[in-house]
Structure formats: structure tokens, C-alpha cells
Design an enzyme around this catalytic site. Structure first.
Site, PDB file in Angstrom:
ATOM      1  CD  GLU A  91      -3.061  -1.048   1.973  1.00  0.00           C
ATOM      2  OE1 GLU A  91      -4.284  -0.883   1.952  1.00  0.00           O
ATOM      3  OE2 GLU A  91      -2.471  -1.601   2.895  1.00  0.00           O
ATOM      4  CB  CYS A 104       3.326   6.585   3.844  1.00  0.00           C
ATOM      5  SG  CYS A 104       4.039   5.286   4.829  1.00  0.00           S
ATOM      6  CB  CYS A 111       9.156  -6.651   7.727  1.00  0.00           C
ATOM      7  SG  CYS A 111      10.690  -6.006   8.454  1.00  0.00           S
ATOM      8  CB  CYS A 115       9.128  -4.942  15.516  1.00  0.00           C
ATOM      9  SG  CYS A 115      10.684  -4.409  14.772  1.00  0.00           S
ATOM     10  CB  CYS A 118       5.480  -4.218  13.545  1.00  0.00           C
ATOM     11  SG  CYS A 118       5.321  -3.905  11.775  1.00  0.00           S
ATOM     12  N   GLY A 163       7.815  -2.984   5.400  1.00  0.00           N
ATOM     13  CA  GLY A 163       9.176  -3.450   5.135  1.00  0.00           C
ATOM     14  C   GLY A 163      10.273  -2.600   5.732  1.00  0.00           C
ATOM     15  CG  LEU A 218      15.336   4.817  20.529  1.00  0.00           C
ATOM     16  CD1 LEU A 218      16.659   4.322  19.967  1.00  0.00           C
ATOM     17  CD2 LEU A 218      15.506   6.233  21.097  1.00  0.00           C
ATOM     18  CG  ASN A 294      -2.326   2.935  14.884  1.00  0.00           C
ATOM     19  OD1 ASN A 294      -3.258   3.562  15.383  1.00  0.00           O
ATOM     20  ND2 ASN A 294      -1.370   3.526  14.192  1.00  0.00           N
ATOM     21  CB  CYS A 337       1.252   4.093  11.999  1.00  0.00           C
ATOM     22  SG  CYS A 337       2.949   3.663  11.985  1.00  0.00           S
TER      23      CYS A 337
HETATM   24  N1  SAH Z   1      10.867  -0.963   8.981  1.00  0.00           N
HETATM   25  C1  SAH Z   1      10.991   0.421   9.188  1.00  0.00           C
HETATM   26  C2  SAH Z   1       9.962   1.257   8.467  1.00  0.00           C
HETATM   27  C3  SAH Z   1       8.536   0.770   8.463  1.00  0.00           C
HETATM   28  S1  SAH Z   1       7.634   0.879   9.934  1.00  0.00           S
HETATM   29  C4  SAH Z   1      11.022   0.746  10.657  1.00  0.00           C
HETATM   30  O1  SAH Z   1      10.728  -0.123  11.461  1.00  0.00           O
HETATM   31  O2  SAH Z   1      11.388   1.877  10.986  1.00  0.00           O
HETATM   32  C5  SAH Z   1       7.359   2.636  10.165  1.00  0.00           C
HETATM   33  C6  SAH Z   1       7.070   2.976  11.644  1.00  0.00           C
HETATM   34  O3  SAH Z   1       5.814   2.417  12.095  1.00  0.00           O
HETATM   35  C7  SAH Z   1       8.138   2.400  12.574  1.00  0.00           C
HETATM   36  O4  SAH Z   1       8.571   3.352  13.499  1.00  0.00           O
HETATM   37  C8  SAH Z   1       7.381   1.279  13.240  1.00  0.00           C
HETATM   38  O5  SAH Z   1       7.978   0.928  14.433  1.00  0.00           O
HETATM   39  C9  SAH Z   1       5.991   1.849  13.378  1.00  0.00           C
HETATM   40  N2  SAH Z   1       4.948   0.853  13.667  1.00  0.00           N
HETATM   41  C10 SAH Z   1       4.900  -0.446  13.300  1.00  0.00           C
HETATM   42  N3  SAH Z   1       3.792  -1.050  13.796  1.00  0.00           N
HETATM   43  C11 SAH Z   1       3.120  -0.121  14.485  1.00  0.00           C
HETATM   44  C12 SAH Z   1       1.876  -0.116  15.208  1.00  0.00           C
HETATM   45  N4  SAH Z   1       1.120  -1.204  15.307  1.00  0.00           N
HETATM   46  N5  SAH Z   1       1.471   1.037  15.773  1.00  0.00           N
HETATM   47  C13 SAH Z   1       2.211   2.157  15.651  1.00  0.00           C
HETATM   48  N6  SAH Z   1       3.388   2.219  14.991  1.00  0.00           N
HETATM   49  C14 SAH Z   1       3.839   1.098  14.411  1.00  0.00           C
HETATM   50 FE1  SF4 Z   2       9.822  -4.597  10.041  1.00  0.00          FE
HETATM   51 FE2  SF4 Z   2       9.693  -2.002  10.717  1.00  0.00          FE
HETATM   52 FE3  SF4 Z   2       7.658  -3.685  11.262  1.00  0.00          FE
HETATM   53 FE4  SF4 Z   2       9.947  -3.916  12.614  1.00  0.00          FE
HETATM   54  S1  SF4 Z   2       8.526  -2.146  12.642  1.00  0.00           S
HETATM   55  S2  SF4 Z   2       8.772  -5.623  11.732  1.00  0.00           S
HETATM   56  S3  SF4 Z   2      11.429  -3.417  11.039  1.00  0.00           S
HETATM   57  S4  SF4 Z   2       8.366  -3.088   9.252  1.00  0.00           S
END
Ligand code: SAH
Ligand code: SF4
Length: 363
Positions: A91, A104, A111, A115, A118, A163, A218, A294, A337
Site C-alpha cells: 500500500e 508513505c 518484513c 518487531c 508490528c 518493510g 527506537l 495502533n 500506522c
Molecule cells: N521498517 C521500518 C519502516 C517501516 S515501519 C522501521 O521499522 O522503521 C514505520 C514505523 O511504524 C516504525 O517506526 C514502526 O515501528 C511503526 N509501527 C509499526 N507497527 C506499528 C503499530 N502497530 N502502531 C504504531 N506504529 C507502528
Molecule cells: Fe519490520 Fe519495521 Fe515492522 Fe519492525 S517495525 S517488523 S522493522 S516493518
């Protein structure tokens, strides 16, 4: 096989033209047609000689992902679901704000980094996107936004979609170069942001090859907690990550790192965590972007309350730090997000359909 011109950055396109016995300035002309005018048909590139147009039509194409979904939220956020192959969709989300319009963009389908909080990570890794698929998101969004009743320009691009961009730099860097290229999208270096969870070799490479603005996810102020939330921390712990951030800024001393910090209730959002973060902030020129979590099914986390987030931000600000809290955008169309969103519409391939994660941007 025709060459997809979206796969080339400016230099690559010039080399390819030369290989065909054409002058490099012709490549720049075509680059402007494709990226600035959004033209995909060589026959309509009216200032090219007819012979060249015909030659290009035989040897090349301009092929972006296929749009299988297009929705607009009440707040004006617009989201496209883009099919990149039979099994994968990604997307792209446009987030309008008063003074800018941010797109975005995704860099991978899935990925590998897993994390905890995520949804993309929870789905596993499918494949890297190609340069054409990455830049194709921008190419398509530009065309759609230009055709709106009140056209909206894209002033910023953030690689914060699905990703980890720093694990796909071979394809991401040419796409970034096109975003900066005056013959293509002509955005300034500060208006293009790569977000990374802390892939240090990737950060070092980006610094050498295309030092755009950098956001680092972070999410925790110490290794014990970050090891849990961002498993990559076990490989690249905070001390090394901060050193890499400093190295990144050496080339552009007036720049700063944006630290992204997802607010998880009772996990990383206490006053003590904020105070610990101040020690990190003292080591590197930075700003903070707090992201209200989220939720998605089975995540096991909750979003911190608005009061908690405000208090957390206040502690950081007391030390003079710039702190923004990301506003949840487009949540009525699941464009916020980390939210689970679109699937490939082809129901005959149910077993291989993939869900994708989405974005929002700082308030
Ligand atoms: N992989 C990269 C970029 C994609 S994620 C990264 O991790 O930085 C972009 C942002 O969305 C990151 O800061 C990630 O930690 C955050 N993110 C992922 N899942 C989320 C969620 N469920 N709620 C809020 N932010 C989230
Ligand atoms: Fe991958 Fe970024 Fe999601 Fe972590 S937060 S799983 S690095 S997309």
C-alpha cells in the site's frame, strides 16, 4: 523482454540510452516525460523524434504496480492497494496536511525483522520490492492526485510503509535518487525520509550513497526492553546504534535524527523511560516522534492514554527536545500506522493472499 523504465535512476537511464546508440540528453527528456508528466505512452512524448518513439515502444515500457484498491478517508488521506504479483500487494498512503502532502511508500512485501508490536513483522517476509515497484508507488500517486478536482502535490516522501528499507538498499537507493533528481521528482534531501529499525550497515551505506533524512525506530530507552520489542537490537545494540546515528550526521552536521517511539501502555511509557531517553538524546542531535500504538488482533499491546503520551512528551520537552506526537490519520480506511489493511483482491488465491501494514505521519 521490454525494459521497464521505472527501474532506472537518471544515470541508469542515460547509460541504457547510450547502449541503444542514443544521446544522454534524450534520456533526460524521457525521464521528465515519465516522472514529471506521468506519461507512460511513448507515442505521446511529442518532442521526441518519431523514430525514437517507435524504437522505445519496441524496447521499453513504463509499468507500475496494478491498482486494486483506492480509498479516501474523511480527513482526506488517500490509500492505494497495489498488486505487485499474484500473491503480494502493498500500500501507498497520501497524507495531506496544512503545509505539505506526504506519501508513505513501502519497500518490501512483509518484513523479516519481526518487531513485537508490528503487524507487518508478524506476517513474515515475502520479498523485496524492485525499484520500479517502489518508485511506481510515487508515479501512480502523482498521477491520481493530479487528476483530482483540486490537485494535490506530493511535497514529502517517507519510506515508512511495509518493510525495512535498509535491508533492500540495492532497490531503494535508485528510487531515492529519482525522488531527488531534478529531471524526475526534484524533492530536497530533507523532504525524503528513510525509516529504519536500526540496520547499521544499511545506515552506513545510505550515508555514503544517498544521505536523505533518517528516522530511527527506537521504541525503548535500554537494551533489555529494546531486545524484546525490536529483536534486531540483539544484533545491533543501542550503543552501536547511537554511534551509527552520529556517523550518519557527520556528513550533514545541521541535520538531526528523528527517533520514532511507539507508545505502548505499561511497557515503554513511564516517566522513568522518558528520563532514560533523555540520556540517549544527549548523545546525538535528534527530535522525537511519539507514535500512539495502533492495535491489531492478537498483538497483546495497548495504546498509551493521551494523558500518558502528553506527560511523556512533557518530560522530554523539559530538556529542550523537539517532540511531536503522530496524529492517527485515515483510520476509517485502515490507513493508520501498523494497522492491518488490504489484501490481494483475487479470491481464488486465498491461501497466498497477504495482508499489508500501513502508515500515518507525524502531526
Ligand atoms: N521498517 C521500518 C519502516 C517501516 S515501519 C522501521 O521499522 O522503521 C514505520 C514505523 O511504524 C516504525 O517506526 C514502526 O515501528 C511503526 N509501527 C509499526 N507497527 C506499528 C503499530 N502497530 N502502531 C504504531 N506504529 C507502528
Ligand atoms: Fe519490520 Fe519495521 Fe515492522 Fe519492525 S517495525 S517488523 S522493522 S516493518
Amino acid at each position: 523482454m521490454k525494459r521497464n523504465l521505472l527501474q532506472f535512476d537518471g544515470e541508469g537511464l542515460a547509460r541504457w540510452f547510450e547502449g541503444m546508440g542514443e544521446k544522454a540528453f534524450r534520456a533526460r527528456q524521457v525521464e521528465r516525460w515519465v516522472h514529471q508528466s506521468g506519461e507512460g505512452e511513448f507515442a505521446r512524448m511529442s518532442d521526441l523524434a518519431k523514430g525514437l518513439r517507435e524504437k522505445l515502444a519496441l524496447a521499453a515500457c513504463v509499468e507500475a504496480p496494478i491498482v486494486v484498491g483506492d480509498s479516501v478517508a474523511e480527513d482526506g488521506t488517500r490509500k492505494w492497494l497495489l498488486k505487485v504479483d499474484g500473491a503480494n500487494a502493498v500500500e501507498a498512503v497520501f497524507i495531506p496536511e496544512v503545509d505539505r502532502g506526504t506519501l508513505c511508500v513501502s519497500s518490501q512485501a512483509g518484513c523479516v525483522l519481526d518487531c513485537e508490536f508490528c503487524s507487518t513483522g508478524k506476517q513474515g517476509f515475502n520479498r523485496n520490492l524492485t525499484t520500479a515497484e517502489i518508485v511506481g508507488q510515487l508515479w501512480l500517486a502523482n498521477r491520481f492526485l493530479r487528476d483530482e478536482e483540486h490537485p494535490r502535490p506530493i511535497s514529502n516522501v517517507v519510506m515508512m510503509g511495509m518493510g525495512e528499507p535498509c535491508l533492500n538498499l540495492d532497490e531503494v537507493i535508485p528510487a531515492l535518487r529519482l525522488m531527488l533528481d531534478d529531471h524526475a521528482y526534484g524533492l530536497s534531501r530533507r523532504r525524503v525520509t528513510v525509516s529504519t529499525s536500526g540496520v547499521i550497515p544499511g545506515m552506513d551505506r545510505l550515508r555514503e550513497e544517498c544521505p536523505v533524512a533518517l528516522a530511527v525506530s527506537l521504541h525503548a530507552p535500554n537494551d533489555a526492553l529494546r531486545d524484546r520489542l525490536v529483536p534486531l537490537n540483539r544484533k545491533y545494540p543501542l550503543r552501536e546504534l547511537l554511534a551509527a546515528c552520529k556517523r550518519y550526521l557527520e556528513r550533514a552536521p545541521r541535520d538531526f535524527i528523528t527517533f520514532e517511539y511507539v507508545m505502548l501502555e505499561g511497557v515503554n511509557d513511564s516517566d522513568e523511560h522518558a528520563r532514560e531517553l533523555l540520556k540517549i538524546a544527549a548523545k546525538v542531535s535528534c527530535k522525537f516522534n511519539l507514535i500512539p500504538f495502533n492495535p491489531f488482533p492478537g498483538s497483546g499491546f495497548k495504546r498509551s492514554s493521551a494523558e500518558r503520551i502528553a506527560r511523556f512528551a512533557e518530560i522530554l520537552r523539559r530538556d529542550g527536545l523537539t517532540v511531536t506526537t503522530r496524529k492517527t490519520r485515515g483510520d476509517d480506511i485502515a490507513a493508520a500506522c501498523g494497522q492491518l489493511a488490504g489484501e490481494v483482491a483475487d479470491r481464488t488465491r486465498r491461501s497466498t493472499r497477504r495482508t499489508v501494514a500501513l502508515k500515518e505521519v507525524r502531526a
